[in-house]
Each structure stands twice: as C-alpha cells, then as structure tokens.
Design an enzyme around this catalytic site. Structure first.
Site, PDB file in Angstrom:
ATOM      1  N   SER A   9       0.623  -1.257   0.409  1.00  0.00           N
ATOM      2  CA  SER A   9      -0.325   0.080   0.269  1.00  0.00           C
ATOM      3  C   SER A   9       0.997   1.459   0.345  1.00  0.00           C
ATOM      4  O   SER A   9       0.330   1.816  -0.805  1.00  0.00           O
ATOM      5  CB  SER A   9      -1.262  -0.374   0.798  1.00  0.00           C
ATOM      6  OG  SER A   9      -0.231  -0.141   2.073  1.00  0.00           O
ATOM      7  N   GLY A  38       8.226  -1.730   0.398  1.00  0.00           N
ATOM      8  CA  GLY A  38       7.661  -1.496   1.959  1.00  0.00           C
ATOM      9  C   GLY A  38       8.257  -3.182   2.909  1.00  0.00           C
ATOM     10  O   GLY A  38       8.965  -3.409   2.157  1.00  0.00           O
ATOM     11  N   ALA A  39       7.681  -2.810   4.246  1.00  0.00           N
ATOM     12  CA  ALA A  39       8.157  -4.041   4.723  1.00  0.00           C
ATOM     13  C   ALA A  39       7.399  -4.142   6.081  1.00  0.00           C
ATOM     14  O   ALA A  39       6.333  -3.400   5.588  1.00  0.00           O
ATOM     15  CB  ALA A  39       9.766  -3.539   5.306  1.00  0.00           C
ATOM     16  N   LYS A  69      10.029  -8.937   5.428  1.00  0.00           N
ATOM     17  CA  LYS A  69       8.712  -9.037   3.835  1.00  0.00           C
ATOM     18  C   LYS A  69       8.263 -10.379   3.470  1.00  0.00           C
ATOM     19  O   LYS A  69       8.420 -11.000   3.880  1.00  0.00           O
ATOM     20  CB  LYS A  69       9.035  -7.865   3.146  1.00  0.00           C
ATOM     21  CG  LYS A  69       9.857  -6.356   3.291  1.00  0.00           C
ATOM     22  CD  LYS A  69      10.997  -6.308   1.714  1.00  0.00           C
ATOM     23  CE  LYS A  69      10.242  -6.292   0.961  1.00  0.00           C
ATOM     24  NZ  LYS A  69       9.062  -5.538   0.706  1.00  0.00           N
ATOM     25  N   GLY A 113       4.458  -9.939   3.446  1.00  0.00           N
ATOM     26  CA  GLY A 113       3.108 -10.245   3.784  1.00  0.00           C
ATOM     27  C   GLY A 113       2.463  -9.668   2.594  1.00  0.00           C
ATOM     28  O   GLY A 113       0.685 -10.363   2.635  1.00  0.00           O
ATOM     29  N   GLU A 123      10.738  -9.650  -5.205  1.00  0.00           N
ATOM     30  CA  GLU A 123      11.080  -8.515  -3.956  1.00  0.00           C
ATOM     31  C   GLU A 123      12.499  -8.169  -4.052  1.00  0.00           C
ATOM     32  O   GLU A 123      13.665  -7.473  -4.148  1.00  0.00           O
ATOM     33  CB  GLU A 123      10.359  -8.205  -2.822  1.00  0.00           C
ATOM     34  CG  GLU A 123       8.974  -7.411  -3.334  1.00  0.00           C
ATOM     35  CD  GLU A 123       7.957  -7.607  -2.236  1.00  0.00           C
ATOM     36  OE1 GLU A 123       6.436  -7.333  -2.351  1.00  0.00           O
ATOM     37  OE2 GLU A 123       8.000  -8.228  -1.428  1.00  0.00           O
TER      38      GLU A 123
END
Length: 236
Positions: A35, A91-92, A103, A105, A112
């Site tokens: 997100s 993201g993380a 990472k 999720g 990635e």
C-alpha cells in the site's frame, strides 16, 4: 480528505511522495509491492506526466506493481533487458534497528528480494508501526515453498523451532498462490537472534524457494508518523 480524517492514509501518501522525490531522470527503478509503495508508484507517474522526471524505466516486483505502473504511465522493462537497477523502493512488514526486514505480507517477497538486492540503492517506505526492536516480534516469517514439498518443509521448520502455518486465501478457498505458482508458509519463531543465519538456514531446506528475511540490503528507511495530527516523514 483532511489529514485528521485519515492520518494513516495521508502519512502513507507522504512517505510514498518522499521516496518518489528521490528518483532521478534516466534511471532504472525497482518498483515494490504494497500500500505505501503504491503511493510511490503513483507519484513517480505524476512526476513523469508533469515532465519533472524523464527517461525512467521500472522493474515491477509483482503483478500488483505491474498493473499500477501501467495505470500511472511508467514504462516497464525486465531483468533480461538491463544490467543494473539504480534504485528500488519497497515496503516492509517489520524493520529492526539494523535496517533488517521481514517482508512478504503480500506474498511477493521472492521477486522483491531479487530486485531489491540488485539495486544500487534500496529505499524502504514504512509507517512507524512497522518498527520493531527485534525481527519476528510481531510478524511471522513468510517462506515460499514449491507445492510438492509443503509437508517435508513444514516438518523441517518445526525441527528448527518454528511454528509453520500454511497461508490461506482471503475471498478465495484454499491456499494463497504466489506469482510464481507456489505456496506460502508463515512461520512464527519465539526469537530471531540471528536474522542472517536464519535466512540461510530456511533457504537451505529443499523445496524452499525464498523467505522474507532481508538482511544487509537496506540503505535508507523512510518512516511516516503522525505528530499532532500531521504526517511527518523521518529517515533511518
């Protein structure tokens, strides 16, 4: 929408904007998943549209990133066509004080990891809720496993002291299937004392493709926080 109405959304937008601002013209950019990164992709697209940014190409880390990039007008390429990545933004789920990450999720951690480790500079975008003192304190470690090996891999993980659970779909009956056609096992550990060691040990189990522990690859963490109702971005 005002910041007060949805400070978390505003904060994610600000962090995404801060990351997008670091992209330079004429570069190859790894585009992460999730997100907060989605806002970075949106703002990179805005900069291209306004002419503020020119001649960039993106390497998406997932089907989600690919769809968003096309939507926002970012030209894409593949790893076959390039020999380096200048910058990756991703993201993380967890970030420790050493900038190690968990990472996965979104179950995109294998792709990635390929892109983020190749990048000359890797920038992580998170909100302050993702900061932890030790990896594994909130989030399980996602492990991508080829389908035929699920049972032996889960037994091997239990021997390591982990509690594995097959990730099941939401709004889909049955397990989550990754972009590579594999399954994801989420593993809880009581404590991860040595993330680098655990990353190697998990990847050495036959049938494991990759896991969500990222060590020694993060250059900069951009952290979004809400202070007095206002979004603030700080660096680590």
């Amino acid at each position: 929408m005002t910041a007060a109405a949805d400070p978390v959304k505003t904060m994610k937008q600000e962090v995404g904007k801060a990351a997008a601002a670091l992209v330079k013209s004429g570069t190859i950019v790894g585009l992460g998943t999730g997100s907060t990164t989605a806002y970075a992709i949106q703002y990179i697209g805005d900069r291209l549209k306004s002419g503020d940014l020119k001649d960039i190409v993106g390497i998406p880390t997932s089907f989600q990133a690919e769809v968003l990039s096309k939507q926002y007008g970012i030209p894409l390429t593949t790893l076959d066509a390039i020999d380096h990545i200048d910058l990756a933004i991703d993201g993380a789920d967890e970030v420790d004080p050493q900038k190690n990450l968990i990472k996965g999720g979104g179950a995109a951690h294998t792709r990635e990891k390929v892109v983020d480790y190749l990048a000359q500079q890797f920038i992580v975008v998170v909100d302050s809720g993702k900061l932890v003192d030790r990896l594994g304190s909130v989030f399980a470690v996602p492990v991508e496993v080829i389908p035929m090996a699920i049972s032996p891999v889960m037994r091997a993980i239990e021997k390591l002291g982990g509690k594995p659970e097959l990730r099941m779909g939401v709004k889909k009956a049955g397990p989550v299937i990754t972009d590579q056609g594999n399954m994801v096992v989420d593993v809880r550990f009581d404590a991860i004392d040595n993330p680098a060691e655990l990353e190697k040990t998990l990847n050495n189990i036959p049938g494991v493709l990759e896991n969500g522990i990222f060590v020694n690859c993060t250059d900069l963490v951009l952290i979004g926080e809400v202070q007095d109702g206002q979004p603030v971005v700080r660096q680590m």
